[in-house]
Design a protein around this motif. Structure first.
Motif, short mmCIF file in Angstrom:
data_model
loop_
_atom_site.label_atom_id
_atom_site.label_comp_id
_atom_site.label_asym_id
_atom_site.label_seq_id
_atom_site.Cartn_x
_atom_site.Cartn_y
_atom_site.Cartn_z
N ILE A 462 85.06 47.49 -52.38
CA ILE A 462 83.70 47.80 -51.95
C ILE A 462 83.72 48.69 -50.71
O ILE A 462 82.93 49.64 -50.60
CB ILE A 462 82.92 46.50 -51.69
N LEU A 463 84.64 48.42 -49.78
CA LEU A 463 84.76 49.28 -48.60
C LEU A 463 85.13 50.71 -48.99
O LEU A 463 84.59 51.68 -48.44
CB LEU A 463 85.81 48.71 -47.65
N HIS A 464 86.04 50.84 -49.94
CA HIS A 464 86.44 52.18 -50.41
C HIS A 464 85.25 52.90 -51.06
O HIS A 464 85.02 54.09 -50.79
CB HIS A 464 87.58 52.05 -51.41
N ALA A 465 84.49 52.19 -51.88
CA ALA A 465 83.35 52.81 -52.55
C ALA A 465 82.30 53.24 -51.55
O ALA A 465 81.70 54.32 -51.68
CB ALA A 465 82.75 51.84 -53.56
N HIS A 466 82.07 52.44 -50.54
CA HIS A 466 81.09 52.81 -49.51
C HIS A 466 81.53 54.07 -48.77
O HIS A 466 80.72 54.96 -48.49
CB HIS A 466 80.91 51.65 -48.52
N ALA A 467 82.81 54.16 -48.49
CA ALA A 467 83.31 55.32 -47.74
C ALA A 467 83.23 56.60 -48.55
O ALA A 467 83.02 57.68 -47.99
CB ALA A 467 84.75 55.07 -47.30
N THR A 468 83.39 56.50 -49.86
CA THR A 468 83.42 57.69 -50.69
C THR A 468 82.07 58.01 -51.30
O THR A 468 81.82 59.15 -51.69
CB THR A 468 84.45 57.51 -51.82
#
Length: 476
Positions: A462-468
């Protein structure tokens, strides 16, 4: 991002470093201030903070820093601040957990104890393991795994408070104090709730508010033989019963004050219907023989526990024990009233309406006293952004192999209302690895280790998706 590397990193960290340090955290009787008035002098909350801080400071996360913030007269807060890594958003992510604990709460099973960590059957037993010691370790592990796998994340601040089990009385002050430092918060991940099984990702989407007060009805200055006074003076219990009937219909359970009722939002109703159709909402409570639930309609039963006001009498005074009770018209009756309120009800307005109802036009001119009245708002999750919805679908399929589900919770967690007010435009992911039988707040508390690994991996994704993707709905 290499998802295989991420998963293996999560497993390796939990199997070694994180589990060992979390076990050490269990050994610290870091009681919340509500259960330890001398917490500052005792130093156990500070010991817990220092224990977790040392673990976080040793993590190989590029650019990360730790800090302990302690406002005068308030419980400390531990921060892990990790700069952004190849993010396309300037938003900050806040990951929340807490380090204070409930007391032992009675005798534990043989071989177990509140301050003795025991790993057995893929569970870590001990007070604070599941509520909520794992949170800081899960957040740090998710960030480590992202770095190892080549993932991205926005600036992420892990915030661990030490007063949650006391109702988070200091958190509002810290959110205000830290506001400039945290900046524009676009995602809040709260790791302190539970789900209906250990096979999928569960999101909490609402929590009820609460209002409570002590009410006393006095009819005499001293007790009088019931043969002399009954019939002449109405009993305090009769008057109190009539006052309560102004608020709640005792047969239907319907509440009569408009300040205590709301319409259930369509999205929350849809969540309940989905979970009910899949059998997740069937209650398992220790009913006495012959006792029925309030309704046979599982959807209505769930809404009654999550989106309806309920009244519980949780204490009484002025009533002698049965063996000591004589034929006396008692001078007063006192009850502690606890109202669980729908998530979107104004708790302060509800409490004022209750107080007014109990003290206006009192039958027979009896005296009514209100004491220790308090209220806390509930919380209702904002609509999910497209990027978060699609991420949850993908993460659930890849990590859990089953679709994610969302549920409202019948309890009250004040910190979510505080975060909601502080960051009204943020996305919320409120989750955790706890589930049925985990025994938070009672003896034999335990943490499901495999589910904790899965939730940790889900948070990383989820953190990765938010960043991208940010809030634009586009991403890798």
């Amino acid at each position: 991002m290499d998802n295989a590397v991420m998963r293996q990193t999560v497993r390796d960290r939990w199997a070694r470093d994180a589990l060992a340090s979390l076990s050490g955290f269990v050994e610290i009787p870091a009681l919340s201030p509500a259960f330890d008035a001398d917490w500052a002098a005792a130093g156990r909350l500070h010991a817990a903070v220092d224990h977790v801080r040392r673990y976080l400071a040793d993590r190989p996360i590029a650019g990360a820093s730790t800090d302990v913030v302690e406002l005068p007269g308030r419980t400390p807060v531990l921060l892990l601040d990790v700069p952004a890594r190849d993010a396309t958003t300037d938003e900050t992510v806040v990951v929340y957990g807490h380090l204070d604990k409930q007391p032992a709460a009675g005798a534990w099973s043989p071989g177990l104890g509140p301050w003795t960590p025991v790993v057995k059957d893929e569970r870590l037993y001990g007070r604070g393991a599941g509520d909520d010691g794992y949170a800081g370790y899960a957040a740090a592990t998710a960030l480590e795994a992202l770095h190892a796998a080549g993932g991205r994340h926005a600036r992420t601040v892990v915030l661990l408070e030490t007063g949650e089990e006391s109702g988070s009385p200091d958190l509002d002050a810290y959110l205000s104090h830290l506001g400039p430092r945290l900046g524009k918060v676009g995602l809040v991940v709260c790791l302190d709730t539970s789900g209906a099984d250990y096979e999928r990702l569960w999101l909490a989407t609402s929590l009820r508010g609460i209002a409570f007060l002590d009410v006393t009805v006095r009819v005499l200055t001293a007790g009088v033989h019931s043969g002399h006074a009954s019939g002449l003076v109405p009993s305090s219990f009769r008057i109190l019963r009539e006052l309560l009937d102004r608020i709640e219909d005792p047969r239907s359970g319907r509440f009569k004050l408009p300040e205590l009722t709301v319409a259930v939002p369509p999205d929350r109703l849809a969540e309940v219907r989905v979970a009910a159709a899949e059998g997740f909402l069937t209650p398992q409570l220790p009913l006495v023989e012959g006792m029925r639930y309030a309704t046979d309609d599982i959807v209505e039963l769930t809404l009654a526990n999550t989106w309806r006001t309920t009244l519980s009498v949780t204490g009484a005074d002025g009533l002698p024990p049965l063996l000591d009770a004589g034929n006396v018209l008692r001078p007063y009756t006192s009850l502690k009233l606890s109202f669980r309120l729908p998530p979107t009800v104004d708790a302060g307005a509800a409490l004022r309406a209750v107080e007014k109802t109990l003290t206006t036009d009192v039958p027979f001119g009896a005296q009514v006293e209100i004491a220790r009245a308090e209220a806390a708002d509930g919380w209702n999750s904002p609509p999910r952004a497209a990027w978060l919805e699609s991420t949850l679908d993908a993460v659930s399929a890849d990590v859990f192999g089953k679709p994610w589900r969302a549920l409202g919770l019948g309890g009250t967690i004040p910190f979510l209302g505080m975060f909601g007010r502080a960051y009204p435009d943020a996305q919320f992911v409120v989750t955790g690895p706890r589930g049925p039988g985990n025994n938070a707040h009672v003896p034999d508390e335990w943490l499901h280790l495999e589910q904790t690994e899965r939730v940790t991996e889900a948070v990383a994704r989820i953190l990765h998706a938010h960043a991208t993707a940010g809030r634009a709905g586009e991403g890798d």
